[in-house]
Design a protein around this motif. Sequence first.
Motif, PDB file in Angstrom:
ATOM      1  N   GLY A  12       8.943  88.522 -24.252  1.00 36.07           N
ATOM      2  CA  GLY A  12       7.559  89.527 -23.566  1.00 36.07           C
ATOM      3  C   GLY A  12       7.290  89.456 -22.918  1.00 36.07           C
ATOM      4  O   GLY A  12       8.266  87.961 -21.877  1.00 36.07           O
ATOM      5  N   GLY A  13       6.669  90.385 -22.303  1.00 36.39           N
ATOM      6  CA  GLY A  13       6.536  90.643 -20.946  1.00 36.39           C
ATOM      7  C   GLY A  13       7.392  90.507 -19.796  1.00 36.39           C
ATOM      8  O   GLY A  13       7.643  90.259 -18.345  1.00 36.39           O
ATOM      9  N   ILE A  44       6.190  92.259 -16.525  1.00 38.51           N
ATOM     10  CA  ILE A  44       5.893  91.616 -15.861  1.00 38.51           C
ATOM     11  C   ILE A  44       6.652  90.690 -14.595  1.00 38.51           C
ATOM     12  O   ILE A  44       6.179  90.555 -13.736  1.00 38.51           O
ATOM     13  CB  ILE A  44       4.969  90.328 -16.398  1.00 38.51           C
ATOM     14  CG1 ILE A  44       3.683  91.189 -17.135  1.00 38.51           C
ATOM     15  CG2 ILE A  44       4.963  89.712 -15.470  1.00 38.51           C
ATOM     16  CD1 ILE A  44       3.672  90.742 -18.503  1.00 38.51           C
ATOM     17  N   HIS A  68       7.490  80.995 -19.945  1.00 27.62           N
ATOM     18  CA  HIS A  68       8.770  81.947 -21.077  1.00 27.62           C
ATOM     19  C   HIS A  68       7.457  83.435 -21.560  1.00 27.62           C
ATOM     20  O   HIS A  68       8.751  84.128 -21.405  1.00 27.62           O
ATOM     21  CB  HIS A  68       8.990  81.302 -22.324  1.00 27.62           C
ATOM     22  CG  HIS A  68      10.331  80.463 -20.945  1.00 27.62           C
ATOM     23  ND1 HIS A  68      11.341  80.922 -22.034  1.00 27.62           N
ATOM     24  CD2 HIS A  68      10.660  79.421 -21.114  1.00 27.62           C
ATOM     25  CE1 HIS A  68      12.043  80.099 -21.439  1.00 27.62           C
ATOM     26  NE2 HIS A  68      12.225  79.128 -20.829  1.00 27.62           N
ATOM     27  N   PHE A  69       6.239  83.467 -21.784  1.00 26.68           N
ATOM     28  CA  PHE A  69       5.989  84.690 -21.997  1.00 26.68           C
ATOM     29  C   PHE A  69       6.058  85.680 -20.943  1.00 26.68           C
ATOM     30  O   PHE A  69       5.122  86.232 -21.834  1.00 26.68           O
ATOM     31  CB  PHE A  69       4.979  83.761 -22.999  1.00 26.68           C
ATOM     32  CG  PHE A  69       5.382  83.149 -23.944  1.00 26.68           C
ATOM     33  CD1 PHE A  69       6.309  84.023 -25.522  1.00 26.68           C
ATOM     34  CD2 PHE A  69       5.310  82.356 -23.966  1.00 26.68           C
ATOM     35  CE1 PHE A  69       6.772  82.948 -26.126  1.00 26.68           C
ATOM     36  CE2 PHE A  69       6.459  81.418 -25.248  1.00 26.68           C
ATOM     37  CZ  PHE A  69       6.390  81.664 -26.148  1.00 26.68           C
ATOM     38  N   ASN A  70       6.280  85.316 -20.007  1.00 25.91           N
ATOM     39  CA  ASN A  70       5.053  85.866 -18.665  1.00 25.91           C
ATOM     40  C   ASN A  70       3.894  86.497 -18.819  1.00 25.91           C
ATOM     41  O   ASN A  70       3.568  87.263 -18.679  1.00 25.91           O
ATOM     42  CB  ASN A  70       6.372  87.097 -18.878  1.00 25.91           C
ATOM     43  CG  ASN A  70       7.425  87.033 -18.625  1.00 25.91           C
ATOM     44  OD1 ASN A  70       7.967  86.169 -17.475  1.00 25.91           O
ATOM     45  ND2 ASN A  70       8.565  87.135 -18.902  1.00 25.91           N
ATOM     46  N   ILE A  75       1.985  84.526 -17.187  1.00 27.36           N
ATOM     47  CA  ILE A  75       1.095  85.194 -15.419  1.00 27.36           C
ATOM     48  C   ILE A  75       2.243  85.211 -14.114  1.00 27.36           C
ATOM     49  O   ILE A  75       2.934  84.982 -14.747  1.00 27.36           O
ATOM     50  CB  ILE A  75       0.441  83.488 -15.111  1.00 27.36           C
ATOM     51  CG1 ILE A  75       0.725  83.491 -13.529  1.00 27.36           C
ATOM     52  CG2 ILE A  75       1.616  82.824 -14.840  1.00 27.36           C
ATOM     53  CD1 ILE A  75      -1.204  82.870 -13.187  1.00 27.36           C
ATOM     54  N   PHE A  86      -3.207  87.338 -14.114  1.00 27.56           N
ATOM     55  CA  PHE A  86      -2.917  86.792 -15.841  1.00 27.56           C
ATOM     56  C   PHE A  86      -3.417  87.277 -17.281  1.00 27.56           C
ATOM     57  O   PHE A  86      -4.185  88.226 -17.168  1.00 27.56           O
ATOM     58  CB  PHE A  86      -4.211  85.485 -15.463  1.00 27.56           C
ATOM     59  CG  PHE A  86      -3.942  84.701 -17.544  1.00 27.56           C
ATOM     60  CD1 PHE A  86      -3.116  83.643 -17.791  1.00 27.56           C
ATOM     61  CD2 PHE A  86      -4.970  84.510 -18.314  1.00 27.56           C
ATOM     62  CE1 PHE A  86      -1.985  83.290 -18.741  1.00 27.56           C
ATOM     63  CE2 PHE A  86      -5.408  83.700 -19.283  1.00 27.56           C
ATOM     64  CZ  PHE A  86      -4.129  82.579 -20.068  1.00 27.56           C
ATOM     65  N   PHE A  87      -2.180  87.358 -17.902  1.00 31.92           N
ATOM     66  CA  PHE A  87      -1.926  88.425 -18.617  1.00 31.92           C
ATOM     67  C   PHE A  87      -2.681  87.378 -20.331  1.00 31.92           C
ATOM     68  O   PHE A  87      -1.758  86.949 -21.085  1.00 31.92           O
ATOM     69  CB  PHE A  87      -0.780  89.038 -19.646  1.00 31.92           C
ATOM     70  CG  PHE A  87      -0.512  89.719 -18.043  1.00 31.92           C
ATOM     71  CD1 PHE A  87      -0.905  91.306 -18.302  1.00 31.92           C
ATOM     72  CD2 PHE A  87       0.179  89.835 -17.338  1.00 31.92           C
ATOM     73  CE1 PHE A  87      -0.597  92.418 -17.152  1.00 31.92           C
ATOM     74  CE2 PHE A  87       0.828  90.377 -15.923  1.00 31.92           C
ATOM     75  CZ  PHE A  87      -0.158  91.527 -16.010  1.00 31.92           C
ATOM     76  N   GLU A 108      -2.920  88.196 -23.736  1.00 31.72           N
ATOM     77  CA  GLU A 108      -2.595  88.549 -24.709  1.00 31.72           C
ATOM     78  C   GLU A 108      -1.562  87.625 -24.829  1.00 31.72           C
ATOM     79  O   GLU A 108      -0.589  88.066 -25.618  1.00 31.72           O
ATOM     80  CB  GLU A 108      -3.113  90.066 -24.672  1.00 31.72           C
ATOM     81  CG  GLU A 108      -1.947  90.833 -23.787  1.00 31.72           C
ATOM     82  CD  GLU A 108      -2.628  90.979 -22.051  1.00 31.72           C
ATOM     83  OE1 GLU A 108      -3.764  90.366 -22.604  1.00 31.72           O
ATOM     84  OE2 GLU A 108      -2.484  92.442 -22.231  1.00 31.72           O
ATOM     85  N   LEU A 109      -0.443  87.552 -23.792  1.00 30.28           N
ATOM     86  CA  LEU A 109       0.738  86.938 -23.727  1.00 30.28           C
ATOM     87  C   LEU A 109       1.279  85.901 -23.366  1.00 30.28           C
ATOM     88  O   LEU A 109       1.520  84.678 -23.916  1.00 30.28           O
ATOM     89  CB  LEU A 109       1.167  87.528 -22.487  1.00 30.28           C
ATOM     90  CG  LEU A 109       1.369  89.057 -22.440  1.00 30.28           C
ATOM     91  CD1 LEU A 109       2.476  88.986 -21.568  1.00 30.28           C
ATOM     92  CD2 LEU A 109       2.197  89.806 -23.833  1.00 30.28           C
TER      93      LEU A 109
END
Lengths: 123, 278
Positions: free
Chosen positions: A48-49, A52, B77-79, B81, B90-91, B93-94
């Motif tokens: 995900g992301g 970003i 790993h979820f990106n 930030i 800062f996201f 929701e991720l």
Amino acid sequence: MKICISSTGDNIDSSVDPRFGRCPFFLIYDDSTETYEFISNASRNAMGGAGIQAAQEVISKGAEAVITGNIGPNSYRVFESAKIKIYTGVSGPLKEAIAKFKANQLTSTSGPSVQSHFGMGKE
Amino acid sequence: MIISVASGKGGTGKTTVSVALAQSLGYCNFYDFDVEAPNSDIFLKPDINHYQKVYVKYPYFIKKDGVSFKACSDFCHFNAIASINEDYIFFEELCHGCGGCILVGPEGYVREKDAEVGEISKGFKSPGIYFFMGNLKPKSMRTSNIQGDLEKMLDRNQTVIIDSPPGNSCSMVNAVKNCDYCILVTEPTPYGLSDLKISIDVLKNLNKKFGIIINRDGIGNKELEDFCRQNSYKILLKIPNDINIAKTYSKGGSLLEWEPKMKDKFLGIIDEIEKEVG
């Protein structure tokens, strides 16, 4: 000035990839020296992301403008905070995109062009 | 005994079956684990008497000149930030709330706070159905946290019905991992069969006993039944493709309201499951 173009391949005859975060390669082109390098997009398969992570990588390479087919809301936010110009709706050969950029024929976008997850499931 | 009702394909009738089971039993605990789109309350119509908020830990970042959060963004790993020079985004929701950014980030500048991700409603429906339903806040990714709190409320000493979310991923595994028996609801179409096979793989991996209910019997083809016969999978029930079931459903009515005789069939299924579970 360095510009970044989302690319379908890692050679100069490739085309502009319609996706940003999940495209396979980025072309980093320096219009002052007319030199370029290709970087592999490490975040293309991120859980995900992806956008970003890719945006941060592109920023760290010193790019000040981004040319791509589409940009999602998350990568848009990252570029916006770094004050990087984004040109969307671009397709066709990389060389053509560079030429159009130099001739000021591209228009920058003031918002994301697609929703999140646009680039997923499109290989 | 815990019975989970699951299905790979969505919209095959998990809630229809689980509600009918609960109504047939009359006395049981019912849990809606489909926290991203819970709707069993529409059909069971319990009196909701308690709401319990679900909180998780989220990081927050304190901005200061000379402080960079690059270590956090490199770690995540979820990106969730992004670190841009000395700025950050800062996201929320991720974020999966692992707390890693607090460990690797600049000491004292990344902290934790509670954030509400949803709630669990508890209720009662006479004669004796205790009702528990998780409800995830829109945009939140914390499905497992809501399910985790629901899981803590499971009472193995009661007859428990769990309405699972569709699919065969983590949220479905959370809904079936505690069960003694899983009812897989499917329909006789290529899509229904394809997803059923995946569900069966998941259940076999978890060493779960299971049986199959075919809904909308009469549509599609015979491949599903052939598949069950060839593999000796038990078909517990076939529900016909009847427009009146859909009409009843559209008004919030259950299978028992469509046909009261269904109660005996569902009680028969419970008996059969009890014998198999032992």
